[in-house]
Write an enzyme that holds these catalytic residues in place. Structure first.
Site, mmCIF file in Angstrom:
data_model
loop_
_atom_site.group_PDB
_atom_site.id
_atom_site.type_symbol
_atom_site.label_atom_id
_atom_site.label_comp_id
_atom_site.label_asym_id
_atom_site.label_seq_id
_atom_site.Cartn_x
_atom_site.Cartn_y
_atom_site.Cartn_z
ATOM 1 N N LYS A 238 0.845 -1.202 0.000
ATOM 2 C CA LYS A 238 0.000 0.000 0.000
ATOM 3 C C LYS A 238 0.876 1.246 0.000
ATOM 4 C CE LYS A 238 -3.195 2.516 3.049
ATOM 5 N NZ LYS A 238 -3.858 2.503 4.376
ATOM 6 N N ASP A 243 -2.707 10.473 3.913
ATOM 7 C CA ASP A 243 -4.099 10.063 4.026
ATOM 8 C C ASP A 243 -4.855 11.027 4.924
ATOM 9 O OD1 ASP A 243 -6.485 8.750 4.004
ATOM 10 O OD2 ASP A 243 -5.867 7.173 5.402
ATOM 11 N N LYS A 250 -10.315 12.317 8.684
ATOM 12 C CA LYS A 250 -9.786 11.889 9.967
ATOM 13 C C LYS A 250 -9.757 13.069 10.944
ATOM 14 C CE LYS A 250 -6.414 8.556 8.090
ATOM 15 N NZ LYS A 250 -6.816 7.338 8.811
ATOM 16 N N ASP A 261 1.573 6.200 5.780
ATOM 17 C CA ASP A 261 0.583 5.294 5.216
ATOM 18 C C ASP A 261 1.057 4.616 3.931
ATOM 19 O OD1 ASP A 261 -1.832 4.105 5.786
ATOM 20 O OD2 ASP A 261 -3.024 5.501 4.604
ATOM 21 N N ASP A 320 -12.122 6.750 4.069
ATOM 22 C CA ASP A 320 -10.937 6.536 4.907
ATOM 23 C C ASP A 320 -10.548 5.061 4.948
ATOM 24 O OD1 ASP A 320 -8.831 7.287 6.531
ATOM 25 O OD2 ASP A 320 -9.992 7.123 8.389
ATOM 26 N N GLU A 322 -9.428 3.584 2.248
ATOM 27 C CA GLU A 322 -8.952 3.698 0.857
ATOM 28 C C GLU A 322 -7.875 2.692 0.513
ATOM 29 O OE1 GLU A 322 -5.615 4.876 2.884
ATOM 30 O OE2 GLU A 322 -7.655 5.474 3.335
ATOM 31 N N ARG A 324 -7.477 -0.563 0.977
ATOM 32 C CA ARG A 324 -7.927 -1.817 0.370
ATOM 33 C C ARG A 324 -8.405 -1.587 -1.069
ATOM 34 N NH1 ARG A 324 -12.354 -2.467 4.951
ATOM 35 N NH2 ARG A 324 -10.640 -1.373 5.977
#
Length: 477
Positions: A238, A243, A250, A261, A320, A322, A324
């Site tokens: 990933k 993010d 968030k 991230d 949030d 995102e 996957r």
């Protein structure tokens, strides 16, 4: 990285490190009397990673560090090395005594600990260590190769840490892709492809997540394919360079460390470069979907339906969640285009990982018992803990959507649901997923971890790739 070399004892070292076992044993040599007198006065001198200082004014060495190795396993030596390098001065000559009874595992643990404990982010205000480090050891034919493996592993971890520590004001998808291209160019036999713009037309998840940012997404394919390789391992990481949570924004405390991230992408890239450096006889392909999950009028929304690389659709319920969504495209691409023997997926995916397993342990998911055991074994040897959690079949019902093939984030046990979502895209290939959000970051120096990004996963992957893969991990084996 600073240099570590094997050498003979000398009398010009400013500081000497003497490892101490749980029974107080040490290779102190001519300092034996002084060292054992101090051990008698110190409770627990041999505890893992404990440093006890013996000043020797007007003598040489001027200072002796007693470094506890605990049980004397590789992890104990790694902790001792990390503690010793932190206790040493940046520009001094450091001499570490290795007992004659210590084997190659002790040397590897010690060297990795020295390098990992001495890590500093490349753009930190404090200059990197410049002093020489010597390991005094009886000659062994395997020691040179062991030191090389330790250095390569540490270098891969340093790279993963550097990439993850880089602020997102610098680290957008284009920048990250450029770092991968530059690193690959330094290594013969490596190839890299960067996809952008119209080349991403089938990557609906990546385009959705990256659509709200002024920094467009990238999809990077990095490959090490040595002659004669018969096993193909695909590593998917990933790569969300920052993010915000998107429209499902968030809170500040949840957002301030989101430069990390992309820790999964950093780990798989570093491990693939390390495989080339070690000339491992296995084909390795790292796939990194890179995007910034930002907020704007073009950001994807809860309720949107996304078409992935394989043509299936996902109803987005939470922008949030995102990670996957971009990983789904990469997994589908790997299954359709690369014919892998096995796929390993690393991602800073869910906060539920930390709730379930704490700050130092990743969650491992795989339907394959043998593959899961091999990964756990590699992680234990590397000093990166993981715990296998179940892919609960009953929960898969929660992924059903009225308007798409699935929903992206149905609630419930977050880490398990994310793993079940990803499982849809690996196309029957042997597969494992590591949710490593929690152990990707350390709030303090802790044994072989330095404060900040840990580079989690790079060490485990290199241990796993260095093991015999032919047969044991081939499909149907």
């Amino acid at each position: 990285m600073f240099a570590i070399r094997l050498t003979e004892a000398s009398d010009d070292a400013a500081t000497r490190v003497v490892p101490i076992g749980p029974d107080g044993s040490s290779p102190a040599g001519e300092l034996d009397a002084e060292v054992h007198a101090l051990i008698k006065q110190t409770d627990g001198a041999g505890e893992t990673g404990r440093i006890t200082v013996l000043p020797r004014p007007l003598s040489r060495p001027a200072r002796v560090l007693l470094a506890g190795t605990g049980d004397g396993d590789e992890a104990g030596w790694r902790a001792a090395g990390a503690a010793a390098i932190r206790a040493a001065g940046d520009d001094e000559v450091l001499e570490v005594l290795l007992p004659a009874s210590a084997g190659e595992a002790a040397l590897r643990g010690l060297a990795e600990g020295l390098w990992l404990g001495g890590y500093r982010y490349r753009d930190a205000p404090k200059a990197p260590r410049s002093g020489e480090v010597r390991i005094v050891a009886a000659h062994s034919p395997g020691y040179a190769e062991t030191l090389t493996r330790a250095q390569t592993t540490a270098a891969a971890t340093w790279l993963a840490r550097d990439l993850t520590n880089t602020p997102s004001s610098v680290k957008n998808p284009e920048w990250f892709a450029e770092q991968i291209v530059a690193a690959a160019a330094e290594r013969p036999g490596m190839t890299v492809t960067v996809r952008a713009g119209d080349e991403l037309s089938r990557f609906g998840g990546l385009l959705a997540v990256g659509g709200g940012s002024v920094s467009p997404p990238r999809f990077v394919e990095l490959s090490w394919n040595p002659p004669g390789a018969t096993t193909h391992v695909v590593l998917v990481g990933k790569g969300i360079t920052f993010d915000t949570g998107g429209i499902s924004i968030k809170p500040r405390d949840g957002m301030k460390l989101m430069k990390k991230d992309m820790g999964g992408a950093a780990a798989v890239v570093a491990a693939t470069l390390g495989a080339a450096d070690l000339n491992l006889p296995v084909r390795v392909t790292a796939l990194t979907p890179l995007a910034e999950n930002a907020i704007s009028g073009s950001a994807f929304r809860p309720g949107d339906v996304i078409t992935h690389y394989d043509g299936t659709t996902s109803e987005n319920l939470n922008s949030d969640a995102e990670g996957r969504i971009v990983l789904a495209d990469a997994l589908a691409y790997a299954s359709e285009q690369l014919a892998p023997d096995l796929v390993l997926n690393l991602a800073t995916l869910t906060g539920a990982n930390a709730v379930a397993l704490g700050k130092r342990t990743a969650a491992l998911y795989s339907p394959d018992d043998e593959l899961a055991a091999a990964l756990a074994e590699a992680g234990a040897a590397a000093g990166e803990r993981m715990w296998r959690l179940p892919l609960v079949e009953d929960y898969a019902e929660n992924l059903r959507s009225d308007i798409a093939d699935r929903v992206s984030a149905p609630g419930g046990p977050g880490s398990v649901m994310a793993a079940l979502f990803l499982r849809d895209f690996f196309g029957g290939t042997r597969w494992a997923h590591l949710d490593m959000s929690a152990p990707s970051w350390s709030e303090s120096d802790d044994a072989d971890l330095s404060k900040g990004a840990t580079g989690w996963g790079a060490r485990t992957l290199l241990r796993f790739l260095s093991a015999p893969l032919d047969g044991r991990q081939k499909p149907g084996a």
